[in-house]
Design an enzyme around this catalytic site. Structure first.
Site, PDB file in Angstrom:
ATOM      1  N   SER A 119       0.845  -1.193   0.000  1.00  0.00           N
ATOM      2  CA  SER A 119       0.000   0.000   0.000  1.00  0.00           C
ATOM      3  C   SER A 119       0.883   1.247   0.000  1.00  0.00           C
ATOM      4  CB  SER A 119      -0.965  -0.036   1.193  1.00  0.00           C
ATOM      5  OG  SER A 119      -1.947   0.950   1.079  1.00  0.00           O
ATOM      6  N   GLU A 208      -1.689  -3.125  -7.632  1.00  0.00           N
ATOM      7  CA  GLU A 208      -2.819  -3.433  -6.770  1.00  0.00           C
ATOM      8  C   GLU A 208      -3.534  -2.121  -6.483  1.00  0.00           C
ATOM      9  OE1 GLU A 208      -3.238  -2.677  -3.337  1.00  0.00           O
ATOM     10  OE2 GLU A 208      -1.239  -2.036  -2.725  1.00  0.00           O
ATOM     11  N   HIS A 278      -4.448  -5.566  -0.990  1.00  0.00           N
ATOM     12  CA  HIS A 278      -5.432  -5.334   0.061  1.00  0.00           C
ATOM     13  C   HIS A 278      -6.442  -6.469   0.108  1.00  0.00           C
ATOM     14  CE1 HIS A 278      -3.857  -1.235  -0.360  1.00  0.00           C
ATOM     15  NE2 HIS A 278      -4.345  -1.006   0.839  1.00  0.00           N
TER      16      HIS A 278
END
Length: 307
Positions: A119, A208, A278
């Site tokens: 992230s 992602e 995630h």
């Protein structure tokens, strides 16, 4: 600050960890709950390593784990400490991008050690990549947490397999691609254009995305990367989770339409549905090492992290 440019030297692979080696736990982005920190310490120690928590890991400043200076100090202390053999970030969230100019890249190059996270931590993965030190996209959490230990001790991981039931898996095309695996969170990669010299020629791009952003922002992020030239030489795309986009539409389009429209013209193999990013039990995978993407077989095979 000057733009961060990639080192042209060969990859400096970290050494494999041995029992009782030290793993530093730091918070370069947002702060974590006490329970999560305790669980992370217990996980590291259950692997047979020594957990060393950063001095400022419990600090709080709004949504960040203390001030920029303190977060950078913990990160650099871990990089400079010869006893520390890996760095585990306790939380993503927000704040890593602020530290790009403060990372002691000379010390990291002299004593290569991986950083672990995903992230917002993609900002720091970029620094490791520029220096030529592999890192780990993932987390020491969930039922697949042991993957991180396996990578740190030099294990050759099993190929990551696409899950045809995962939302977005239908983006998979066909064909194979090889190259160095690098990428991470789409938003963070786009925000770094003009700050980091992300020349991804000959790379397989890992992406992602989680729905803290709308379709327009996904479009803008991909367009920014394309127009900057960062994606001009990529050999393939490895697509992780599209968390939160299930059932979401904007004027008749889904995130799948945006991704097809932006990535399709690149003309490279795409393997989607990978359990990366995630999700409740993410797979952890090395960045900055050679990989083979086989969209026909639905697998992503990656070289070992450690020497």
């Amino acid at each position: 600050m000057s733009r961060l440019a990639r080192s042209r030297s060969n990859t400096a692979r970290p050494r494999r960890l041995e029992p009782d080696d030290v793993i530093a736990l730091v918070s370069p982005a947002s702060w974590s709950e006490d329970s999560w920190r305790a669980e992370s310490i217990a996980t590291v120690e259950s692997w047979g390593f020594t957990a060393r928590v950063g001095r400022h890991a419990t600090d709080r400043l709004g949504y960040m784990a203390g001030g920029d200076r303190e977060r950078a100090a913990d990160l650099n202390a871990a990089i400079r400490d010869p006893e520390v053999r890996a760095i585990l970030t306790l939380q993503g969230g927000c704040g890593s991008l602020r530290l790009l100019a403060d990372v002691d890249t000379d010390a990291l190059r002299a004593d290569p050690k991986p950083i672990i996270g995903f992230s917002d931590i993609t900002a720091l993965h970029q620094v490791w990549h520029l220096v030529g030190v592999p890192s780990v996209h993932g987390a020491a959490a969930g039922t697949r947490a042991g993957t991180v230990r396996h990578l740190l001790v030099g294990g050759h991981g099993e190929p990551v397999r696409s899950d045809i039931g995962q939302y977005g898996a239908e983006l998979t095309t066909g064909g194979t691609a090889t190259g160095t695996l690098f990428g991470g969170n789409l938003e963070m990669l786009a925000r770094s254009v003009g700050v980091v010299d992300n020349d991804l020629d000959g790379h397989v791009l890992l992406l992602e995305i989680n729905r803290t952003v709308g379709l327009g922002m996904v479009d803008r992020a991909l367009t920014q990367l394309i127009l900057s030239g960062a994606l001009a030489g990529i050999t393939g795309v490895a697509m992780g989770t599209l968390e939160g986009f299930e059932g979401y539409e904007d004027r008749g389009w889904t995130v799948l339409d945006v991704l097809r429209d932006r990535l399709g013209p690149l003309g490279v193999p795409i393997l989607a549905g990978l359990p990366l990013g995630h999700m409740e039990n993410p797979v952890s995978i090395p960045l900055g090492v050679e990989c083979e993407l086989d969209a026909d077989a639905g697998t992503l095979s990656v070289a070992p992290l450690a020497a």
